[in-house]
Design a protein around this motif. Sequence first.
Motif, PDB file in Angstrom:
ATOM      1  N   SER A 123       0.829  -1.211   0.000  1.00 42.94           N
ATOM      2  CA  SER A 123       0.000   0.000   0.000  1.00 42.94           C
ATOM      3  C   SER A 123       0.860   1.256   0.000  1.00 42.94           C
ATOM      4  O   SER A 123       0.552   2.242  -0.672  1.00 42.94           O
ATOM      5  CB  SER A 123      -0.923  -0.011   1.220  1.00 42.94           C
ATOM      6  N   ASP A 175      -5.846   3.357   1.490  1.00 42.18           N
ATOM      7  CA  ASP A 175      -5.243   2.029   1.420  1.00 42.18           C
ATOM      8  C   ASP A 175      -4.169   1.848   2.488  1.00 42.18           C
ATOM      9  O   ASP A 175      -4.089   0.801   3.148  1.00 42.18           O
ATOM     10  CB  ASP A 175      -4.632   1.805   0.029  1.00 42.18           C
ATOM     11  N   LYS A 178      -5.791   1.654   5.993  1.00 47.91           N
ATOM     12  CA  LYS A 178      -6.451   0.364   6.173  1.00 47.91           C
ATOM     13  C   LYS A 178      -5.437  -0.765   6.354  1.00 47.91           C
ATOM     14  O   LYS A 178      -5.609  -1.642   7.212  1.00 47.91           O
ATOM     15  CB  LYS A 178      -7.346   0.086   4.969  1.00 47.91           C
ATOM     16  N   ILE A 323     -10.830  -0.223  10.878  1.00 46.86           N
ATOM     17  CA  ILE A 323     -10.623  -0.636   9.490  1.00 46.86           C
ATOM     18  C   ILE A 323     -11.864  -0.335   8.650  1.00 46.86           C
ATOM     19  O   ILE A 323     -11.769   0.137   7.505  1.00 46.86           O
ATOM     20  CB  ILE A 323     -10.260  -2.136   9.430  1.00 46.86           C
ATOM     21  N   ALA A 324     -13.028  -0.591   9.211  1.00 43.25           N
ATOM     22  CA  ALA A 324     -14.266  -0.304   8.472  1.00 43.25           C
ATOM     23  C   ALA A 324     -14.413   1.195   8.199  1.00 43.25           C
ATOM     24  O   ALA A 324     -14.847   1.613   7.118  1.00 43.25           O
ATOM     25  CB  ALA A 324     -15.467  -0.829   9.254  1.00 43.25           C
ATOM     26  N   GLU A 327     -12.105   2.162   5.446  1.00 47.15           N
ATOM     27  CA  GLU A 327     -12.628   1.713   4.154  1.00 47.15           C
ATOM     28  C   GLU A 327     -13.635   2.714   3.594  1.00 47.15           C
ATOM     29  O   GLU A 327     -13.699   2.942   2.375  1.00 47.15           O
ATOM     30  CB  GLU A 327     -13.275   0.338   4.318  1.00 47.15           C
ATOM     31  N   ARG A 330     -11.580   5.428   2.064  1.00 44.52           N
ATOM     32  CA  ARG A 330     -10.922   4.955   0.839  1.00 44.52           C
ATOM     33  C   ARG A 330     -11.909   4.895  -0.325  1.00 44.52           C
ATOM     34  O   ARG A 330     -11.594   5.297  -1.451  1.00 44.52           O
ATOM     35  CB  ARG A 330     -10.305   3.575   1.082  1.00 44.52           C
ATOM     36  N   VAL A 331     -13.121   4.392  -0.049  1.00 44.95           N
ATOM     37  CA  VAL A 331     -14.118   4.284  -1.118  1.00 44.95           C
ATOM     38  C   VAL A 331     -14.518   5.667  -1.625  1.00 44.95           C
ATOM     39  O   VAL A 331     -14.670   5.884  -2.835  1.00 44.95           O
ATOM     40  CB  VAL A 331     -15.348   3.494  -0.618  1.00 44.95           C
ATOM     41  N   ALA A 385     -20.000   0.511   2.461  1.00 44.35           N
ATOM     42  CA  ALA A 385     -18.886   0.697   3.387  1.00 44.35           C
ATOM     43  C   ALA A 385     -19.361   1.291   4.707  1.00 44.35           C
ATOM     44  O   ALA A 385     -18.899   0.891   5.792  1.00 44.35           O
ATOM     45  CB  ALA A 385     -17.819   1.586   2.748  1.00 44.35           C
TER      46      ALA A 385
END
Length: 493
Positions: A123, A175, A178, A323-324, A327, A330-331, A385
Motif C-alpha cells: 500500500s 489504502d 487500512k 478498518i471499516a 474503508e 478509501r471508497v 462501506a
Amino acid sequence: MPNFVAPRHASPVVRAAALLSLAPALLLAVPTLAAETPAPVAAGDALSAPTAPATDKKPTAKKAPPKKAPAVKAADGAVETPETSKAAAMILRPILERLVVENHRIAAAQASKEAADASLRKSKAGWYGDVTVTASVGRESQRNPSPTPPTSGATRDAQVSLRQPLLDFGRIGGDIEKATLAQQQAEATLRDVTQEVLLDGLTALVNVGRTRQVVEFSEQSLRNIERQTGLEESRVELGGGYATDVLQSKSQLAGARARLVRARGAHVAAVNKYRAVFHSEPPARIGPFGPRASALPANLDEAVAQARARNIQIEIAGLGADIAKAEVRRVRGTELAPRVEAVAELSNRRNVGGVMGTKGDQTYKVAVTMPFNLGLAPLHSIDAAQASARAAQSQLDERRMTLDEQVGNAWQNLDTARETAIFFENQARISAEFLRLAREERQQGRRSLIDVLSGETSLFNAQADAASAQGDVTIATLTLLRTAGLLDISVAE
C-alpha cells in the motif's frame, strides 16, 4: 498372616483354637494397612508426586533443621517453597517455549501477520510512480494509396512511460491507513492466539497431573479394600466373622474398581489432550505451579479495569471498527474524487507506420482522470462501506458490554474453586483423623473392619477430590488472566 484354615467339619474347640491363632495377624493387619494410607492432601500438592505414606511409628526427637525460606502462597492457593517453584519452572518453561515455537495455530497467525506486513508495504508503494517499458522488433510492409509508394523494412519500437500520482483525494492514503490497521490487527491476533494456546497447554498440564494423582489414590484404595476383603473372608471361614461384612466389603470393592476405571479413563483423555496440544508425551512428573500472586488483580474492580485496557479481543474488535471506517474514506476517495497524475512518455521508432527512418517522441503532461458510473455505483459502494462500519462498531460495543460479565464470571469461578479446595482439604484432614481413631477403636475391639474400611475409602475419595479441586483453582486462575489479557509465558517463572 498364618495360612491355616480349619475344616468346616472340625469341632468347636478346633475352630476356637484356629481363630485364636489368627487373631494376632488380624490385629497386625490394621497398622499394616495404616502404613499404606497416604496423608491428607496439602494445599499445592494437586500436581505433585503422590503423598508419602504415613507410618505408625512414634516420632523421635530430632535436631531442628536449618531455617529455609518460608513457604509462599501461590496465586492458585498452592503453598510453594522457592525450591519447588524453581524446580517446577525449570521443567515448565522449556515445555511452554517449545509449544509456542511449534504450535500450528501460532504458526498460522504468524504467517497472517507476515502477509499483513507485506500488504502494508504494498500500500505504501502506491505513492511511487509506475514505469512501463514496451519494446518490439519485427518487419512491416505497407501499401500506401497513390501517389505514395509502398514501404517495407525491419521495424523497431521502444517506449517508456512514467505515471507519478500527485493527488488522489484519499485513495492511496485510505489504502495505507487500512493496511496499517490490518497489520496491527494481525499482530494482536497473534498475541491472542498465543495466549489461547498457552491456556490450552497449561490446562492440559494441570489435567494430566491431577488425573494421574487421582489414579494413584484409586489404585491405593483398591489394594486396601482387596486386602480387607480377604481378611473378612478368612474370618468367616474360621467362624469368627459375618457373611454380611464380606458382602459389604465386596460391594465396596466393586465400587473402588469402578472408580479406578473412571479415573484411568479421565487420565487417558487428559494425556490425549496433552499430545494434541504439545505433540509429545507428558513429563513423568508435574510439580505444583501457578502464576505469581503479583500477576493477579487485587480485586474484581481492578480485574475489570485491566481487562478493559488490555483484553486482546476488545483490541481486535476496535481495530476492526477502525478498518471499516478507513474503508469508507478509501471508497470515497476512489469512487467520487479525480486522480491527478504527472505523465512522462518517451518513444523511439524506426520504420513504423510507413515512416521510414528513426523517429523520437517526448511527452510531459499532467493528467486528470475522473471515472463516473451512470448507475450511481460509487454511491452504492459508499453506502455499503458505511453499513459495514456501523456493524463493526456495534460488534465492538457488544463485546465491551459482555467483557465485564466474562471477567465477573472468571473471578467468581476462581473464588468458588478456592473455597471448594479449602473444604475438600478440611474433609481430607477430618477423614484422616476419623480413620486414625477408628483404627485405635478397632484394636480395642469396638469397631469392625468394615468401619475401618469405610473410613479409608472416605479418606481416599476426599484426597482425590482435594487434588482435583486444586487443579480447578489453577485453571480458574489461568482463565482469569486470559480473560484480562494478562496471560503470558512468565507464569513459568
